[in-house]
Design a protein around this motif. Structure first.
Motif, PDB file in Angstrom:
ATOM      1  N   GLN A  54       0.828  -1.203   0.000  1.00 42.80           N
ATOM      2  CA  GLN A  54       0.000   0.000   0.000  1.00 42.80           C
ATOM      3  C   GLN A  54       0.867   1.259   0.000  1.00 42.80           C
ATOM      4  N   HIS A  55       1.857   1.271   0.859  1.00 44.61           N
ATOM      5  CA  HIS A  55       2.702   2.454   0.999  1.00 44.61           C
ATOM      6  C   HIS A  55       3.513   2.726  -0.254  1.00 44.61           C
ATOM      7  N   GLU A  56       4.127   1.699  -0.812  1.00 43.64           N
ATOM      8  CA  GLU A  56       5.037   1.913  -1.933  1.00 43.64           C
ATOM      9  C   GLU A  56       4.313   2.254  -3.229  1.00 43.64           C
ATOM     10  N   MET A  57       3.099   1.763  -3.415  1.00 41.71           N
ATOM     11  CA  MET A  57       2.359   2.172  -4.601  1.00 41.71           C
ATOM     12  C   MET A  57       1.978   3.649  -4.528  1.00 41.71           C
ATOM     13  N   LEU A  58       1.666   4.136  -3.325  1.00 39.16           N
ATOM     14  CA  LEU A  58       1.298   5.537  -3.167  1.00 39.16           C
ATOM     15  C   LEU A  58       2.513   6.447  -3.047  1.00 39.16           C
ATOM     16  N   PHE A  59       3.362   6.171  -2.064  1.00 41.32           N
ATOM     17  CA  PHE A  59       4.455   7.088  -1.742  1.00 41.32           C
ATOM     18  C   PHE A  59       5.755   6.746  -2.463  1.00 41.32           C
ATOM     19  N   GLY A  60       5.758   5.609  -3.176  1.00 38.58           N
ATOM     20  CA  GLY A  60       6.896   5.278  -4.015  1.00 38.58           C
ATOM     21  C   GLY A  60       6.580   5.563  -5.468  1.00 38.58           C
ATOM     22  N   VAL A  61       5.627   4.826  -6.034  1.00 40.45           N
ATOM     23  CA  VAL A  61       5.310   4.934  -7.467  1.00 40.45           C
ATOM     24  C   VAL A  61       4.611   6.255  -7.789  1.00 40.45           C
ATOM     25  N   GLY A 155       2.528  10.176   8.571  1.00 44.55           N
ATOM     26  CA  GLY A 155       1.471   9.539   9.351  1.00 44.55           C
ATOM     27  C   GLY A 155       1.445   8.036   9.151  1.00 44.55           C
ATOM     28  N   SER A 156       1.696   7.586   7.922  1.00 42.02           N
ATOM     29  CA  SER A 156       1.730   6.149   7.651  1.00 42.02           C
ATOM     30  C   SER A 156       2.860   5.485   8.442  1.00 42.02           C
ATOM     31  N   HIS A 157       4.022   6.132   8.455  1.00 43.24           N
ATOM     32  CA  HIS A 157       5.155   5.587   9.218  1.00 43.24           C
ATOM     33  C   HIS A 157       4.869   5.596  10.721  1.00 43.24           C
TER      34      HIS A 157
END
Length: 394
Positions: A54-61, A155-157
């Motif tokens: 979830q995180h990497e698709m949003l905050f990575g890609v 916030g996610s972290h």
């Protein structure tokens, strides 16, 4: 002495490295997620595969594509030279370091968080400096949006560190809402212009009340979601009502952009269809808050259908335009864009109607995404890694 940008085309403007890295990373990360979904564990990130996906698709890609686009567009908006050379490569290295730090435990957690959140903070700072120097106040809207997006990442972290899954969830929802607002602002600027110019149509003037109401309703939804992320208790019906209002207004906006004339132009119909996923996603999201269906159906309509398709379409257009190439759809790119539309429909409408096929739809949508972005890499790796055809920098 020649500069880094002279010697290395990838360092000439932000769209080059970030579009390539985002496409490649999305393909790799989704293949890993597909393996995990079928019981093949090829990666063991610190916070677990679900959070990592979830995180990497949003905050990575997505963050990489948004950054590549904005740091390229701001050069056009301001008339100032965009980030290039060593500073651009440094920003790329920061993004890569965050991806590696999150995928493979080893580095101290505070350092990884600083790298990851710091990337968006730096993108925001570069944008702010250029917009303020050029006094292009219209584009200041992107500065608070990027700043809040960096806050959503933090916030996610923090949700992971505190063992608070609700903070993780609400931070992700906030990120989705923010990127939706970015797509709405940029879509309103470029989709009707691209369509009118390419198809030889008379551009319909924007209706001030409709623009204000459509974008304003999204901005209010962002503020409400921001409050929910901070733990402020708000009734679901309040956010759901604003989302429903936006879901009604945005199709009215889209209809005025004359998408029916673009059936033979994949680089145009894909933009119109990607934008159509925005009100669909908002509608399904609102239904989920009302207890009809699941919020995740709306989230995936936006993330897969709207974001996935619009990112691919815009990366194709921007890469051609900024490398001095004619604006024509390369072989197979129309198929790639169609696959993203299918993936978006599968993860939203199909699952809303037939939830029993969830397992196979997940797998099929991942395959569609990977095939689409794989075709992009096949065609655009040579384009993005070589100089402009006209010999100019960029």
């Amino acid at each position: 002495m020649s500069s880094i940008a002279d010697r290395l085309p990838l360092a000439r403007l932000a769209f080059r490295p970030f579009f390539l890295l985002a496409a490649a990373f999305s393909l790799l990360s989704l293949l890993l997620w597909l393996g995990y979904w079928h019981g093949v564990f090829l990666l063991s990130p610190r916070a677990g595969m679900l959070w990592w996906h979830q995180h990497e698709m949003l905050f990575g890609v997505v963050a990489a594509v948004v950054s590549g686009f904005l740091l390229t567009a701001v050069q056009t908006w301001t008339g100032l030279r965009g980030l290039h050379g060593g500073p651009l490569l440094g920003l790329v290295a920061l993004w890569l370091a965050a991806r590696l730090g999150l995928a493979f435990p080893g580095l101290p957690e505070p350092l990884v968080v600083a790298l990851d959140v710091g990337f968006l903070v730096l993108v925001c700072a570069v944008m702010a400096v250029m917009v303020i120097r050029a006094r292009r106040w219209r584009n200041l809207v992107f500065i608070p949006v990027l700043a809040i997006l960096a806050g959503a990442n933090l916030g996610s972290h923090l949700g992971v560190a505190r063992g608070d899954p609700e903070l993780v969830r609400q931070s992700s929802y906030l990120a989705v809402m923010l990127v939706t607002l970015i797509m709405a602002v940029l879509g309103g600027r470029v989709i009707p212009m691209f369509t009118a110019n390419r198809m030889g149509l008379k551009r319909r003037p924007a209706l001030g009340w409709l623009e204000g109401a459509a974008l304003g309703s999204l901005a209010v939804a962002v503020l409400l979601q921001l409050a929910r992320t901070f733990g402020i208790e708000l009734p679901d019906v309040l956010l759901a009502s604003i989302l429903l209002l936006a879901a009604v207004l945005h199709p009215l906006r889209l209809i005025r952009w004359q998408g029916v004339a673009t059936a033979r132009e994949p680089l145009l119909w894909s933009l119109h269809l990607s934008y159509a996923f925005v009100p669909l996603g908002l509608l399904l999201w609102a239904f989920g808050l009302f207890g009809v269906g699941r919020v995740e159906l709306g989230i995936h309509a936006i993330t897969v259908g709207a974001m996935g398709t619009m990112m691919l379409s815009m990366m194709c257009r921007v890469s051609l335009g900024h490398t001095g190439r004619p604006m024509r759809c390369l072989p197979g790119v129309g198929v790639a864009l169609g696959l993203l539309v299918i993936a978006g429909l599968s993860r939203s409408l199909l699952l809303a109607l037939w939830p029993s096929v969830t397992h196979w739809v997940y797998s099929a949508s991942i395959v569609c995404w990977c095939a689409g972005y794989g075709l992009f890499l096949l065609h655009y790796l040579p384009i993005l890694s070589s100089p402009r055809l006209d010999g100019q920098m960029g």
